[in-house]
Design a protein around this motif. Structure first.
Motif, PDB file in Angstrom:
ATOM      1  N   SER A 251       0.642  -1.224  -0.046  1.00  8.69           N
ATOM      2  CA  SER A 251       0.062  -0.059  -0.148  1.00  8.69           C
ATOM      3  C   SER A 251       0.829   1.271  -0.024  1.00  8.69           C
ATOM      4  O   SER A 251       1.997   1.280   0.799  1.00  8.69           O
ATOM      5  N   ALA A 252       0.366   2.218  -0.772  1.00  6.77           N
ATOM      6  CA  ALA A 252       1.363   3.573  -0.917  1.00  6.77           C
ATOM      7  C   ALA A 252       1.271   4.391   0.252  1.00  6.77           C
ATOM      8  O   ALA A 252       0.068   4.310   0.933  1.00  6.77           O
ATOM      9  N   LEU A 253       2.096   5.313   0.630  1.00  8.75           N
ATOM     10  CA  LEU A 253       2.000   6.163   1.726  1.00  8.75           C
ATOM     11  C   LEU A 253       0.944   7.201   1.620  1.00  8.75           C
ATOM     12  O   LEU A 253       0.130   7.528   2.320  1.00  8.75           O
ATOM     13  N   GLY A 254       0.816   7.473   0.168  1.00 10.24           N
ATOM     14  CA  GLY A 254      -0.222   9.018   0.270  1.00 10.24           C
ATOM     15  C   GLY A 254       0.190  10.102  -0.578  1.00 10.24           C
ATOM     16  O   GLY A 254       1.287   9.951  -1.418  1.00 10.24           O
ATOM     17  N   LEU A 255      -0.633  10.746  -0.885  1.00  9.44           N
ATOM     18  CA  LEU A 255      -0.728  11.981  -1.893  1.00  9.44           C
ATOM     19  C   LEU A 255       0.553  12.768  -1.678  1.00  9.44           C
ATOM     20  O   LEU A 255       1.256  13.268  -2.696  1.00  9.44           O
ATOM     21  N   SER A 256       1.009  13.289  -0.484  1.00 10.18           N
ATOM     22  CA  SER A 256       2.123  14.228  -0.535  1.00 10.18           C
ATOM     23  C   SER A 256       3.510  13.219  -1.019  1.00 10.18           C
ATOM     24  O   SER A 256       4.367  13.957  -1.586  1.00 10.18           O
ATOM     25  N   HIS A 257       3.681  12.040  -0.679  1.00 12.28           N
ATOM     26  CA  HIS A 257       4.707  11.194  -0.926  1.00 12.28           C
ATOM     27  C   HIS A 257       4.814  11.204  -2.505  1.00 12.28           C
ATOM     28  O   HIS A 257       5.642  11.253  -3.147  1.00 12.28           O
ATOM     29  N   ALA A 258       3.469  10.754  -3.130  1.00 12.93           N
ATOM     30  CA  ALA A 258       3.416  10.749  -4.738  1.00 12.93           C
ATOM     31  C   ALA A 258       3.786  12.128  -5.317  1.00 12.93           C
ATOM     32  O   ALA A 258       4.611  11.864  -6.206  1.00 12.93           O
ATOM     33  N   LEU A 259       3.305  13.197  -4.919  1.00  7.96           N
ATOM     34  CA  LEU A 259       3.856  14.457  -5.415  1.00  7.96           C
ATOM     35  C   LEU A 259       5.263  14.642  -5.360  1.00  7.96           C
ATOM     36  O   LEU A 259       5.977  14.850  -6.440  1.00  7.96           O
ATOM     37  N   GLY A 260       5.699  14.128  -4.131  1.00  9.08           N
ATOM     38  CA  GLY A 260       7.247  14.443  -4.074  1.00  9.08           C
ATOM     39  C   GLY A 260       8.032  13.559  -4.955  1.00  9.08           C
ATOM     40  O   GLY A 260       8.991  14.175  -5.555  1.00  9.08           O
ATOM     41  N   HIS A 261       7.597  12.170  -5.162  1.00  9.66           N
ATOM     42  CA  HIS A 261       8.458  11.490  -6.004  1.00  9.66           C
ATOM     43  C   HIS A 261       8.385  12.206  -7.320  1.00  9.66           C
ATOM     44  O   HIS A 261       9.324  12.011  -8.003  1.00  9.66           O
ATOM     45  N   LYS A 262       7.126  12.681  -7.952  1.00  8.65           N
ATOM     46  CA  LYS A 262       7.079  13.084  -9.105  1.00  8.65           C
ATOM     47  C   LYS A 262       8.031  14.395  -9.335  1.00  8.65           C
ATOM     48  O   LYS A 262       8.381  14.774 -10.400  1.00  8.65           O
ATOM     49  N   LEU A 263       7.736  15.216  -8.363  1.00  8.19           N
ATOM     50  CA  LEU A 263       8.403  16.680  -8.411  1.00  8.19           C
ATOM     51  C   LEU A 263      10.024  16.412  -8.240  1.00  8.19           C
ATOM     52  O   LEU A 263      10.849  17.083  -8.759  1.00  8.19           O
ATOM     53  N   GLY A 264      10.527  15.529  -7.249  1.00 13.33           N
ATOM     54  CA  GLY A 264      11.747  15.535  -6.863  1.00 13.33           C
ATOM     55  C   GLY A 264      12.785  15.291  -8.043  1.00 13.33           C
ATOM     56  O   GLY A 264      13.604  16.051  -8.215  1.00 13.33           O
ATOM     57  N   ALA A 265      12.624  14.337  -8.666  1.00 16.49           N
ATOM     58  CA  ALA A 265      13.485  13.741  -9.589  1.00 16.49           C
ATOM     59  C   ALA A 265      13.390  14.705 -10.919  1.00 16.49           C
ATOM     60  O   ALA A 265      14.639  15.103 -11.593  1.00 16.49           O
ATOM     61  N   THR A 266      12.195  15.023 -11.195  1.00 16.45           N
ATOM     62  CA  THR A 266      12.141  15.632 -12.770  1.00 16.45           C
ATOM     63  C   THR A 266      12.581  17.099 -12.550  1.00 16.45           C
ATOM     64  O   THR A 266      13.123  17.617 -13.730  1.00 16.45           O
TER      65      THR A 266
END
Length: 377
Positions: A251-266
């Motif tokens: 199960s995924a952690l949540g929206l804040s983490h999901a946004l962080g992954h997409k924003l971070g590397a890109t």
């Protein structure tokens, strides 16, 4: 009430305390049977501090030093991982000792993952000695950046570090902004664990404890950065924020983490800073879109923070969001997406990737949330 709990398959021990590396590292080498370790770390730690040398000296003293690899950049680029694999093989290492934050810890996981694919044998062990509060040492996943700059995730229960050493003395050289922002990353873990599916109740209670300690000790650490006792308490809070956990299904952690992954590397935004950007607004959004149960879990945080209730569940969730934003500001960590040159026209795409689809019913709300943190502070 029903549920399930188990810890990660690999974990053999967590040692904590100032100066604990000297005694803990030899114990873990013996427990795990590591005869020749590759030290994986980052360039700054290697070139600007004596921390890595201390670890190397302990390994040499037990005839367990293989080599040191320090070409690990932010978000663990794949080119560095490939070079790390080659160094591991050339020096005939049989385990990794990682010194640093989330990037080297994740890079070590990726190195071990790809080595296992090559050999077909067991996944070899990692001993993690973290110098930030990102808590990557407790997870089974590894994130790294591919040749195109995209974030790639690999996951296996065998990848979680088998030994962890929380030695606050080794964190003293960590830059303040990195230390404090990864503390907000740990807060992100604690908050999103509250509404993460399948997490057992005792782990949620640990998340409340982590949340309270992070609110207490992060400002104290900013005021007294050389206080080792405070730093040690923060390392334990980080541990509680992402308690070693084996779920029956992912199960995924949540929206804040999901946004962080997409924003971070890109866009080259450090993960601690992505949490500073997204956590407070995400919690505010939860007041509108979360289930009643999840709202109640978030609202209960005020009790652990010794804050009075507003008189309503939604009001309490919004108050938690406000407290998070105030903490970020008080730590001097406010920023916005414009500072990191995120094109405003990319925000719908970021939302789609974080949610999994632009057809998600909350897509428009998340886009508006991102627009709200685009240029404001």
């Amino acid at each position: 009430m029903s549920g399930f709990y188990s810890w990660t398959d690999t974990l053999k021990g967590v040692y904590y305390g100032p100066g604990s590396t000297t005694t803990a590292l030899p114990k873990l080498l013996n427990t795990l049977g590591i005869k020749k370790a590759l030290v994986v770390t980052g360039t700054s730690l290697y070139n600007k501090t004596d921390i890595v040398k201390k670890v190397e000296d302990i390994l040499r003293g037990h005839d367990a030093y293989g080599a040191t690899f320090y070409e690990i950049g932010q978000h663990s680029p794949i080119a560095g991982i490939r070079r790390g694999m080659e160094t591991f093989k050339v020096h005939q290492c049989d385990g990794i000792v990682t010194v640093g934050g989330g990037s080297p810890i994740d890079a070590a996981k990726a190195i071990l993952y790809n080595l296992q694919l090559e050999t077909g044998g067991p996944t070899l062990s990692q001993i993690a000695i973290p110098t930030t509060l990102s808590a990557a040492e407790y997870s089974i996943g590894a994130g790294y950046t591919d040749d195109l700059g995209n974030k790639v995730a690999v996951s296996s229960h065998a990848l979680a570090p088998a030994g962890i050493i929380l030695d606050a003395e080794l964190t003293l050289a960590t830059p303040e902004r990195l230390w404090l922002s990864t503390g907000i990353r740990a807060l992100d873990h604690a908050v999103e664990t509250l509404y993460r599916p399948l997490v057992p109740i005792p782990v949620k209670v640990l998340s409340y404890a982590a949340l309270a300690d992070l609110f207490t000790y992060l400002p104290q650490s900013k005021a007294n950065p050389q206080d080792v006792d405070i730093r040690q308490k923060l390392q334990v809070a980080s541990w509680m924020s992402l308690w070693p956990l084996k779920l029956e299904k992912y199960s995924a952690l949540g929206l804040s983490h999901a946004l962080g992954h997409k924003l971070g590397a890109t866009y080259g935004i450090p993960h601690g800073i992505t949490s500073c950007l997204t956590l407070g607004p995400t919690v505010a959004l939860k007041a509108d879109i979360a289930s009643q149960e999840d709202k109640e879990l978030l609202a209960k945080s005020l009790f652990y923070l010794r804050q009075p209730s507003t008189g309503s569940i939604d009001g309490d969730v919004l108050k938690l969001s406000s407290l998070i934003k105030t903490l970020v500001a008080d730590l001097g960590l406010q920023s916005n997406l414009e500072e990191y040159k995120v094109p405003p026209e990319d925000l719908p795409k970021v939302a789609s990737r974080a949610l999994g689809s632009e057809d998600d019913p909350n897509h428009a709300r998340v886009v508006r949330m991102l627009q709200g943190i685009y240029s404001s502070k």
